[in-house]
Design an enzyme around this catalytic site. Sequence first.
Site, PDB file in Angstrom:
ATOM      1  N   ASP A 122       4.744  -6.431  -6.502  1.00  0.00           N
ATOM      2  CA  ASP A 122       6.168  -6.245  -6.779  1.00  0.00           C
ATOM      3  C   ASP A 122       6.919  -6.639  -5.511  1.00  0.00           C
ATOM      4  OD1 ASP A 122       5.357  -5.139  -9.159  1.00  0.00           O
ATOM      5  OD2 ASP A 122       6.352  -3.205  -8.854  1.00  0.00           O
ATOM      6  N   HIS A 137      -2.523  -7.144  -5.410  1.00  0.00           N
ATOM      7  CA  HIS A 137      -3.523  -7.449  -6.433  1.00  0.00           C
ATOM      8  C   HIS A 137      -3.870  -8.935  -6.421  1.00  0.00           C
ATOM      9  CE1 HIS A 137      -3.126  -3.490  -8.624  1.00  0.00           C
ATOM     10  NE2 HIS A 137      -2.076  -3.466  -7.815  1.00  0.00           N
ATOM     11  N   SER A 150       6.086  -5.010   3.454  1.00  0.00           N
ATOM     12  CA  SER A 150       5.827  -6.122   4.351  1.00  0.00           C
ATOM     13  C   SER A 150       5.887  -7.422   3.559  1.00  0.00           C
ATOM     14  CB  SER A 150       4.485  -5.961   5.059  1.00  0.00           C
ATOM     15  OG  SER A 150       4.416  -6.853   6.141  1.00  0.00           O
TER      16      SER A 150
END
Length: 292
Positions: A89, A146, A252
């Site tokens: 995200d 992921h 980050s």
Amino acid sequence: MDKVKIALQYMLPKHLLSRLVGKLAASEAGALTTAAIKWFIKQYKIDMSEAAQSEPEAYKSFNDFFTRALKPGIRPINTAANIMVHPVDGAVSQLGPIKDGRIFQAKGHHYSSLTLLGDQAEDAKRFEGGDFATIYLAPKDYHRIHMPIKGTLSKMTYVPGELFSVNPLTARHVPGLFARNERVVAIFETELGPLAMVLVGATIVASIETVWAGTITPPTGKQVFTWEYPTVGPDAITLDKGEEMGRFKLGSTVVMLFAKEAIDTFAEGVEPEAVTRMGQAFANLKDQSSAD
């Protein structure tokens, strides 16, 4: 004001500040921790209805909250064979081709893929003529990373560096930002060739972790370290598309590098500043069966 903010980035003791925040974030302070989490949720307008544990009281530390899991099924993975998915995200910072070993950062700024990868020349050669994508994770975002496609881990490199903030402002003003900051480079072998997942540290990012090695940083160091992994046999580490590969404690940036002709086109709407949601379509892949 922007000049002042950038000047402060150069002046602040960023490593010391980040490690101090890391210790505070790891502490279990009961009601104080819960109050801080509630403030953070309100300040950054975080949708806790997506979290597996929606109540602030469920988290013993700030780090537990930052690395919170999502409810099962809340980010369905696009399983189409010709689709690469968003790994996180966040928001797209930049994306495009890797030309002459250079990666576009922002207007007026490029940086070296060789430097990004910790001066690993053979690794950099594997991505020449390929594509890159840079995705920024804001403090409000889900902080687990992921796999965009299925891959088998072949190499990991820890690269020491600065800890500048990696927000859009610093990306516009700090030359070579992502190749200057501390980072962890993971290279996977895929059906499309090599894939590099570069997890970039930043100011007050308490740690970078991977699912196969745990916490990589802290502690920080001054030397590049490299680990190589078997790609066949019982000890091979293979992760499926959509499977967790790492996490940040605080937001980050992830930089992905793709081999030449791995990507056909980026998915509709995938462009700089576009919001990303893990598991949604990121790119359309080349048909490898007709590559010859």
